[in-house]
Design a protein around this motif. Structure first.
Motif, PDB file in Angstrom:
ATOM      1  N   LEU A 110       0.703  -1.187   0.050  1.00 13.49           N
ATOM      2  CA  LEU A 110       0.118  -0.159   0.013  1.00 13.49           C
ATOM      3  C   LEU A 110       0.921   1.218   0.021  1.00 13.49           C
ATOM      4  N   THR A 129      -3.173  10.042   7.977  1.00 14.15           N
ATOM      5  CA  THR A 129      -4.382  10.095   8.488  1.00 14.15           C
ATOM      6  C   THR A 129      -4.450  11.642   8.763  1.00 14.15           C
ATOM      7  N   VAL A 132      -8.058  10.924  -0.545  1.00 14.87           N
ATOM      8  CA  VAL A 132      -8.836   9.941  -0.750  1.00 14.87           C
ATOM      9  C   VAL A 132      -9.687   9.602   0.419  1.00 14.87           C
ATOM     10  N   ARG A 133     -11.164   9.351   0.056  1.00 13.15           N
ATOM     11  CA  ARG A 133     -12.052   8.915   1.101  1.00 13.15           C
ATOM     12  C   ARG A 133     -12.062   7.485   1.341  1.00 13.15           C
ATOM     13  N   CYS A 134     -11.798   7.066   2.416  1.00 12.75           N
ATOM     14  CA  CYS A 134     -11.669   5.705   2.465  1.00 12.75           C
ATOM     15  C   CYS A 134     -12.966   5.453   3.731  1.00 12.75           C
ATOM     16  N   GLY A 135     -14.260   5.157   3.151  1.00 11.12           N
ATOM     17  CA  GLY A 135     -15.402   5.224   4.015  1.00 11.12           C
ATOM     18  C   GLY A 135     -15.814   6.543   4.306  1.00 11.12           C
ATOM     19  N   SER A 183     -13.271   8.026   6.370  1.00 12.57           N
ATOM     20  CA  SER A 183     -12.088   8.400   6.670  1.00 12.57           C
ATOM     21  C   SER A 183     -11.519   9.283   5.588  1.00 12.57           C
ATOM     22  N   ARG A 226      -7.929  10.005   3.902  1.00 10.91           N
ATOM     23  CA  ARG A 226      -6.194   9.713   3.783  1.00 10.91           C
ATOM     24  C   ARG A 226      -5.709  10.378   2.839  1.00 10.91           C
ATOM     25  N   ARG A 271      -1.832  10.606   0.567  1.00  9.03           N
ATOM     26  CA  ARG A 271      -0.675   9.716   0.229  1.00  9.03           C
ATOM     27  C   ARG A 271       0.609  10.826   0.406  1.00  9.03           C
TER      28      ARG A 271
END
Length: 64
Positions: free
Chosen positions: A6, A11, A39-42, A44, A46, A48
Protein backbone atom coordinates in the motif's frame (compact mmCIF):
# COMPACT_ATOMS: atom_id res chain seq x y z
CA UNK A 1 -0.04 -15.60 -0.56
CA UNK A 2 0.81 -12.45 -2.50
CA UNK A 3 1.85 -9.42 -0.46
CA UNK A 4 -0.02 -6.21 -1.27
CA UNK A 5 2.03 -3.04 -0.97
CA UNK A 6 0.00 0.00 0.00
CA UNK A 7 1.20 3.52 -0.61
CA UNK A 8 2.44 5.42 2.41
CA UNK A 9 -0.69 7.21 3.60
CA UNK A 10 -1.42 9.66 6.40
CA UNK A 11 -4.50 10.25 8.52
CA UNK A 12 -5.78 13.77 9.21
CA UNK A 13 -3.97 13.72 12.56
CA UNK A 14 -0.70 12.65 10.95
CA UNK A 15 -0.98 15.21 8.15
CA UNK A 16 -1.77 18.00 10.61
CA UNK A 17 1.28 17.08 12.70
CA UNK A 18 3.46 16.86 9.57
CA UNK A 19 2.34 20.33 8.42
CA UNK A 20 2.24 21.70 11.99
CA UNK A 21 -1.37 22.77 11.55
CA UNK A 22 -4.58 21.89 13.30
CA UNK A 23 -6.62 18.85 12.35
CA UNK A 24 -9.60 21.16 11.82
CA UNK A 25 -7.67 23.14 9.18
CA UNK A 26 -6.69 19.97 7.30
CA UNK A 27 -10.28 18.71 7.38
CA UNK A 28 -11.61 22.11 6.26
CA UNK A 29 -9.18 22.10 3.33
CA UNK A 30 -10.46 18.71 2.24
CA UNK A 31 -14.07 19.82 2.59
CA UNK A 32 -13.55 22.91 0.40
CA UNK A 33 -11.21 21.32 -2.16
CA UNK A 34 -7.97 22.96 -1.06
CA UNK A 35 -4.73 21.41 0.08
CA UNK A 36 -3.05 18.21 -1.00
CA UNK A 37 -5.14 15.65 -2.88
CA UNK A 38 -6.88 13.19 -0.62
CA UNK A 39 -8.87 9.98 -0.90
CA UNK A 40 -11.91 8.95 1.08
CA UNK A 41 -11.89 5.52 2.70
CA UNK A 42 -15.43 5.12 3.95
CA UNK A 43 -15.88 8.04 6.34
CA UNK A 44 -12.15 8.60 6.76
CA UNK A 45 -9.80 10.77 4.72
CA UNK A 46 -6.29 9.72 3.77
CA UNK A 47 -3.41 11.57 2.11
CA UNK A 48 -0.62 9.87 0.18
CA UNK A 49 2.74 11.13 1.44
CA UNK A 50 3.94 11.46 -2.16
CA UNK A 51 0.99 13.75 -3.03
CA UNK A 52 1.58 15.85 0.09
CA UNK A 53 5.25 16.33 -0.74
CA UNK A 54 4.40 17.23 -4.36
CA UNK A 55 1.84 19.75 -3.10
CA UNK A 56 4.38 21.33 -0.77
CA UNK A 57 7.02 21.45 -3.54
CA UNK A 58 4.58 23.28 -5.80
CA UNK A 59 4.20 26.03 -3.23
CA UNK A 60 1.07 24.67 -1.61
CA UNK A 61 -1.26 26.69 -3.85
CA UNK A 62 -2.89 24.04 -5.97
CA UNK A 63 -6.32 22.79 -5.09
CA UNK A 64 -6.89 19.14 -4.30
Amino acid sequence: MKQVLLPDVMTADELAAYLRMSVETVQRWARYGYGPPHVRCGRSLRWRREDVETWISSGGDQAA
